[in-house]
Design an enzyme around this catalytic site. Structure first.
Site, PDB file in Angstrom:
ATOM      1  N   ASP A   1      52.610 115.680  39.915  1.00 27.89           N
ATOM      2  CA  ASP A   1      54.351 115.440  39.586  1.00 27.89           C
ATOM      3  C   ASP A   1      54.295 113.585  39.436  1.00 27.89           C
ATOM      4  OD1 ASP A   1      56.654 114.874  38.987  1.00 27.89           O
ATOM      5  OD2 ASP A   1      57.623 115.965  40.907  1.00 27.89           O
TER       6      ASP A   1
ATOM      7  N   GLU B   1      40.607  86.555  49.948  1.00 28.10           N
ATOM      8  CA  GLU B   1      40.671  86.293  51.372  1.00 28.10           C
ATOM      9  C   GLU B   1      41.980  86.833  51.861  1.00 28.10           C
ATOM     10  OE1 GLU B   1      40.263  82.145  52.065  1.00 28.10           O
ATOM     11  OE2 GLU B   1      38.352  81.983  51.187  1.00 28.10           O
TER      12      GLU B   1
ATOM     13  N   GLU C   1      44.627  87.904  54.472  1.00 26.68           N
ATOM     14  CA  GLU C   1      44.748  87.772  55.734  1.00 26.68           C
ATOM     15  C   GLU C   1      45.745  88.752  56.122  1.00 26.68           C
ATOM     16  OE1 GLU C   1      44.722  82.793  55.686  1.00 26.68           O
ATOM     17  OE2 GLU C   1      46.597  83.696  55.511  1.00 26.68           O
TER      18      GLU C   1
ATOM     19  N   GLU D   1      43.300  83.897  62.491  1.00 26.24           N
ATOM     20  CA  GLU D   1      44.049  82.762  61.635  1.00 26.24           C
ATOM     21  C   GLU D   1      44.656  81.807  62.366  1.00 26.24           C
ATOM     22  OE1 GLU D   1      44.245  81.321  59.010  1.00 26.24           O
ATOM     23  OE2 GLU D   1      42.746  81.801  57.904  1.00 26.24           O
TER      24      GLU D   1
ATOM     25  N   GLU E   1      41.770  87.413  59.510  1.00 29.22           N
ATOM     26  CA  GLU E   1      41.142  87.190  58.229  1.00 29.22           C
ATOM     27  C   GLU E   1      39.859  88.040  58.493  1.00 29.22           C
ATOM     28  OE1 GLU E   1      41.666  83.925  55.843  1.00 29.22           O
ATOM     29  OE2 GLU E   1      39.448  84.014  55.239  1.00 29.22           O
TER      30      GLU E   1
ATOM     31  N   HIS F   1      44.047  83.876  49.251  1.00 25.28           N
ATOM     32  CA  HIS F   1      43.437  82.964  48.485  1.00 25.28           C
ATOM     33  C   HIS F   1      42.461  83.640  47.483  1.00 25.28           C
ATOM     34  CE1 HIS F   1      44.071  80.170  51.887  1.00 25.28           C
ATOM     35  NE2 HIS F   1      45.106  80.390  51.126  1.00 25.28           N
TER      36      HIS F   1
ATOM     37  N   ARG G   1      44.859  71.518  50.025  1.00 25.65           N
ATOM     38  CA  ARG G   1      45.008  72.773  50.214  1.00 25.65           C
ATOM     39  C   ARG G   1      46.617  73.405  49.978  1.00 25.65           C
ATOM     40  NH1 ARG G   1      40.865  75.630  53.571  1.00 25.65           N
ATOM     41  NH2 ARG G   1      39.125  74.527  53.739  1.00 25.65           N
TER      42      ARG G   1
ATOM     43  N   GLU H   1      39.395  78.697  43.402  1.00 27.89           N
ATOM     44  CA  GLU H   1      40.237  79.205  44.290  1.00 27.89           C
ATOM     45  C   GLU H   1      41.697  79.260  44.025  1.00 27.89           C
ATOM     46  OE1 GLU H   1      40.531  79.401  49.129  1.00 27.89           O
ATOM     47  OE2 GLU H   1      40.274  77.538  47.976  1.00 27.89           O
TER      48      GLU H   1
ATOM     49  N   ARG I   1      45.026  79.766  45.323  1.00 24.97           N
ATOM     50  CA  ARG I   1      45.486  79.830  46.473  1.00 24.97           C
ATOM     51  C   ARG I   1      46.825  80.470  46.774  1.00 24.97           C
ATOM     52  NH1 ARG I   1      42.806  77.420  50.565  1.00 24.97           N
ATOM     53  NH2 ARG I   1      44.622  76.878  51.803  1.00 24.97           N
TER      54      ARG I   1
END
Length: 471
Positions: free
Chosen positions: A52, A131, A133, A213, A221, A270, A340, A359, A361
Site C-alpha cells: 500500500d 563520513e 557522524e 568525535e 564517527e 562530510h 574546515r 569534500e 562538508r
C-alpha cells in the site's frame, strides 16, 4: 553480481526460511516486510510484491495506492540481528499497471544519476565517501503536545554529569568540544564502536576507521571506504541500521540527528566525491591543491547550487541548528585545502592521484542518501559541463576576516525553509536526464514545508517561556 538463481542457491545453502524485503521511503527511512521462502522464486525478481503506497510518507494518494517492490538480487545479505536467519533484499518500486519505475523511489533517482553521468561522457563512475557522524546516548525522552513540550538526552559521558551521584562517579567525561581523540577511560565508546565496525565488515561493507568525535556525550564517527554512488546509497541504509541495532544490544540509543546538544559540535556527514573514467581518476591535476580543471569546475557547481542542494543534503529543521558559525560548521560558500569552515575542502592527506577528491562538508546524516548523493553528482556534472568558475580559494581563517571581506562570501541557507526556497528557485540542473523529475522536486518541497517547517513554526518553543513568559 548476484543473479536471482544465485540468491535461490544461497537460500538453499544457508538453510534460510525467511526473506526480508526492504526499500527506502521518500523522506529517508528504511521500510520492510517479511515473507517465507515459499513465496520466493525466480519470478519474484520480475513480478515483485504488492504493498500500500498510500500508507508511506510522501508517496501515493489513497485512490492510487497499489504499488510493487521488486527485489534486486545483487543486494542479498544475511541480517546480523534477527533471531531466525533471514535473507535481506533491497527492492525497487514499480507501478503495478504501467510497470514503470516509480519517480519518487529514491533508489531509482540514484540509478538515473549514475546513468546520466555515463551519458554525459564526463565519466563512468562517481565515487562517494560519506563520513557519517552520530551520537550514542543512554537515555532519551521527549514529548510534544498542545500544552507541553520538552526533550532530554543523557549519557554517562556527558560533561554535565561530573557532579551526579553515580555510586561512584568515576569522572572521565569529555569536556564540551574536547572529545577528539581521547583514549579510554575518557572514551567510553571504544567497544561498542568496534562492534559496530566489525558488524559492518561482516556484511561486506569496507570500513576505514572508527573514533570518538569532538562533542561530549558519546559523539562518534565510523568511516566507510568510498564506493560507487548507488552502492554507497545501499550501504548507508545498512550503516544506519547496523549502528542503531548494535546500540540497542548495548541498551543504548544511536541518533543521526544533526544537533541534539546545545553549544557543542553537531553531527555532519562530510561527503567525498570523485569521478573516474576507464579506471582513471579525473579530479587529479596540476591546479590548486593538486586538482584538475574538471575538479575545480565541479567545485564551482557545488558552490553555485549549494542552497538548492541543502534541501536534500540537510533536509531537517534541526540541520540548521548545526549550520551556524563557530563549531567547524561549513557554512561559507568557499573552497579551501585547509579551512574546515569552507563548504568544500580539498583533502591533502595523500599525493596519490587516486586519492584526489573534493569534500563537500555541508551535508549531514539526516539526509536520504540516495537523493543527497544524486543531487551532489548533478551539481558536479553541471559545474563541469558549464565550466563554472569557483573563484579563488579561501585559505584564510574566515572567522578572522574583517566584516567588509566576510560580507563578500555567501553562506549556506540559515533554515530549511530557505533551503527549500533555494530548491524552488534553482532545480533545472537536477532535471537533466530526467534524474530528478518535477514531481519529485515539487513533492519534496510540499512535504517538507507542510510536515516539518510549518509544524515547527506553529509550536511554542520551551525557551520562549524562558525569554517571554514575564512580559
Amino acid at each position: 553480481m548476484k543473479q536471482p538463481k544465485d540468491v535461490l542457491e544461497m537460500i538453499q545453502q544457508e538453510n534460510i526460511r525467511v526473506v526480508d524485503i526492504r526499500f527506502m521511503d521518500f523522506p529517508g527511512i528504511w521500510q520492510h516486510f517479511t515473507v517465507p521462502v515459499s513465496e520466493m522464486s525466480e519470478d519474484s525478481f520480475e513480478d515483485g510484491y504488492g504493498f500500500d503506497g498510500s500508507s508511506l510518507r510522501g508517496w501515493q494518494p489513497i485512490n492510487a495506492s497499489d504499488m510493487l517492490v521488486v527485489p534486486d538480487a545483487s543486494t542479498a545479505r544475511i541480517d546480523p540481528f534477527y533471531e531466525e536467519k533471514t535473507l535481506v533484499l533491497i527492492g525497487n518500486i514499480v507501478d503495478p499497471v504501467t510497470r514503470e519505475a516509480y519517480s519518487r523511489d529514491p533508489r531509482h533517482v540514484a540509478q538515473k544519476a549514475e546513468n546520466y553521468l555515463k551519458q554525459s561522457g564526463i565519466g563512468d563512475t562517481a565515487f562517494i565517501g560519506p563520513e557519517a557522524e552520530f551520537f550514542i546516548f543512554d537515555d532519551v525522552r521527549f514529548d510534544s503536545q498542545r500544552n507541553k513540550a520538552f526533550y532530554m538526552v543523557d549519557s554517562e559521558e556527558g560533561v554535565w554529569n561530573t557532579g551526579r551521584e553515580e555510586n561512584p562517579n568515576l569522572a572521565y567525561k569529555p569536556r564540551h568540544k574536547e572529545g577528539y581523540f581521547p583514549v579510554p577511560p575518557m572514551d567510553k565508546g571504544q567497544d561498542i564502536r568496534t562492534d559496530m565496525m566489525l558488524a559492518l565488515e561482516d556484511l561486506g561493507i569496507d570500513v576505514e576507521c572508527q573514533h570518538h568525535e569532538v562533542a561530549t556525550a558519546g559523539q562518534a564517527e565510523i568511516d566507510m571506504r568510498f564506493k560507487p554512488l548507488m552502492e554507497m546509497g545501499d550501504q548507508l541504509v545498512w550503516f544506519k541500521y547496523v549502528l542503531k541495532n548494535v546500540g540497542h544490544q548495548y541498551n543504548k540509543t544511536v541518533t543521526f540527528m544533526p544537533k541534539p546538544l546545545f553549544e557543542d559540535n553537531g553531527t555532519g556527514m562530510h561527503t567525498h566525491v570523485s569521478i573516474w573514467r576507464d579506471g582513471v581518476p579525473l579530479f587529479a591535476g596540476d591546479k590548486y591543491a593538486g586538482l584538475s580543471q574538471e575538479a575545480l569546475y565541479a567545485v564551482g557547481g557545488i558552490l553555485r547550487h549549494c542552497k538548492a542542494l541543502c534541501a536534500f543534503t540537510n533536509p531537517t529543521t534541526n540541520s540548521y541548528k548545526r549550520l551556524v558559525p563557530g563549531f567547524e560548521a561549513p557554512v561559507n560558500l568557499a573552497y579551501s585545502s585547509r579551512n574546515r569552515s569552507a563548504a568544500v575542502r580539498i583533502p591533502m592527506y595523500s599525493a596519490s592521484p587516486k586519492a584526489k577528491r573534493i569534500e563537500f562538508r555541508t551535508p549531514d546524516p539526516s539526509c536520504n542518501g540516495y537523493l543527497a548523493f544524486s543531487a551532489i553528482l548533478m551539481a558536479v556534472i553541471d559545474g563541469i559541463e558549464n565550466k563554472i568558475d569557483p573563484g579563488d580559494p579561501m585559505d584564510k581563517n574566515i572567522y578572522d576576516l574583517p566584516p567588509e571581506e566576510l560580507a563578500q562570501i555567501d553562506s549556506a541557507p540559515g533554515s530549511l525553509e530557505e533551503a527549500l526556497q533555494g530548491l524552488a528557485d534553482d532545480h533545472a540542473f537536477l532535471l537533466k536526464g530526467d534524474v530528478f523529475t518535477k514531481d519529485v522536486v515539487e513533492r519534496w518541497i510540499e512535504y517538507k514545508m507542510e510536515k516539518e517547517v510549518n509544524a515547527i513554526k506553529l509550536r511554542p518553543h520551551p525557551h520562549e517561556f524562558f525569554l517571554y513568559y514575564d512580559i
